[in-house]
Scaffold this motif. Sequence first.
Motif, short mmCIF file in Angstrom:
data_model
loop_
_atom_site.label_atom_id
_atom_site.label_comp_id
_atom_site.label_asym_id
_atom_site.label_seq_id
_atom_site.Cartn_x
_atom_site.Cartn_y
_atom_site.Cartn_z
N ALA A 190 0.37 -1.15 -0.39
CA ALA A 190 -0.26 0.25 -0.51
C ALA A 190 0.76 1.13 0.06
N PRO A 191 0.67 2.29 -0.90
CA PRO A 191 1.13 3.27 -0.61
C PRO A 191 0.92 4.10 1.26
N SER A 192 1.96 4.69 1.05
CA SER A 192 2.82 5.09 2.19
C SER A 192 1.67 5.81 2.63
N TYR A 193 1.07 6.09 2.79
CA TYR A 193 -0.39 7.72 3.72
C TYR A 193 -1.05 6.50 3.90
N LEU A 194 -1.26 5.41 3.18
CA LEU A 194 -2.61 4.59 3.44
C LEU A 194 -2.11 3.53 4.38
N ARG A 195 -0.49 3.28 4.48
CA ARG A 195 -0.23 2.39 5.73
C ARG A 195 -0.41 3.06 6.94
N ALA A 196 -0.84 4.06 6.45
CA ALA A 196 -0.25 5.20 8.15
C ALA A 196 -1.30 4.91 8.63
N VAL A 197 -2.61 5.33 7.56
CA VAL A 197 -3.87 5.13 8.02
C VAL A 197 -4.09 4.61 9.03
N VAL A 198 -4.15 3.24 7.86
CA VAL A 198 -4.08 1.20 8.86
C VAL A 198 -3.31 1.03 9.96
N ARG A 199 -2.43 1.40 9.92
CA ARG A 199 -1.26 1.00 10.92
C ARG A 199 -1.89 1.49 12.45
N MET A 200 -2.28 2.89 12.16
CA MET A 200 -2.77 3.89 13.66
C MET A 200 -3.98 2.82 14.44
N LYS A 201 -4.59 2.94 13.40
CA LYS A 201 -6.22 1.76 14.03
C LYS A 201 -5.77 0.64 15.10
N GLY A 202 -4.20 0.24 15.16
CA GLY A 202 -3.29 -0.83 16.03
C GLY A 202 -4.04 -1.89 15.93
N SER A 203 -4.64 -2.95 17.22
CA SER A 203 -5.31 -4.44 16.78
C SER A 203 -6.57 -4.57 16.10
N PRO A 204 -7.24 -3.90 15.65
CA PRO A 204 -8.25 -4.18 14.83
C PRO A 204 -7.41 -4.65 13.13
N ALA A 205 -6.78 -3.57 13.00
CA ALA A 205 -6.41 -3.35 11.96
C ALA A 205 -5.23 -4.52 11.80
N ARG A 206 -4.39 -5.48 12.49
CA ARG A 206 -3.43 -6.48 12.39
C ARG A 206 -4.00 -7.71 12.50
N GLU A 207 -5.55 -8.24 13.18
CA GLU A 207 -5.79 -8.31 13.39
C GLU A 207 -6.62 -8.95 11.86
N ALA A 208 -7.18 -7.96 10.90
CA ALA A 208 -7.91 -8.49 9.69
C ALA A 208 -6.35 -9.38 9.10
N ALA A 209 -5.68 -8.55 8.92
CA ALA A 209 -4.75 -9.01 8.24
C ALA A 209 -3.73 -10.16 8.06
N ARG A 210 -3.99 -10.66 9.29
CA ARG A 210 -4.03 -12.08 9.88
C ARG A 210 -4.85 -12.86 9.41
#
Length: 253
Positions: A190-210
């Motif tokens: 993902a482009p850098s701006y979108l990575r920042a938007v998703v990373r800042m959501k924290g654990s819900p985003a990481r769990e979705a990636a898993r």
Amino acid sequence: MTDSTYTPTDRLKPVTDNVWIVDSGPFRAMGVLPLPVRMSVVRLEDGGLLLHSPTRFTPGLLAQLREIGTPRHLVAPNSAHWTMMQDWQKALPDATTWGAPGLRDRRQVRASGLRLDHDLGGPEAAGWPAELEQVDVPGIGGFHEVCLFHAPSHTLLMTDLIQNLEPEKMPAVTRPLLSVAGNLAPDGRAPSYLRAVVRMKGSPAREAARRLVALTPERVIFAHGAWFESNGTARLTRALDWLLRDEAAPKAR
């Protein structure tokens, strides 16, 4: 002059049993960057078709679709991939339209008059195709991208969470910026701006990636650039490493 698209455009291209893509574009990101754009098409068990992230409408493309099934579902999977939906709705007034969570509340969407029948990402509404699993990847600011997994073909459908733009298809002047943004092939993310938007959501985003990786897709199709035709799980894991490994990212309040 470079050609960012994957010709021929606006035509069905078979991927595997009951899955096709349609390459289109270029879409001018920020009015400047020529991005290739791609729709995915899934033929469902009942013979209906689901159009994921609809691209440019043409009567010829609609005729091709009708040769393989009946278009019944139109899906806008995130806040950016809805702008072509209305032309399809006009041509297919009986098709059910689905949108990412919160999409219907966005000012531009309300002003456009786009009809959204159901929201994605929550409890699946009646009429949702059983063979497609939804995985909602959230971000801050109301961002959502709802990815779809077609279990019969082991195919994962995404839009912007991976962008794998081939350098030779991009204007030379844009390549350094795209490299810094992290979305050049063969290691596109993902482009850098979108990575920042998703990373800042924290654990819900990481769990979705898993969850996405745990689906073990054989192939991963996304909207911009060279999609993963094989070795899908390993390449998906690499493309999402910025999220899967980011245990320290703060959770948005």
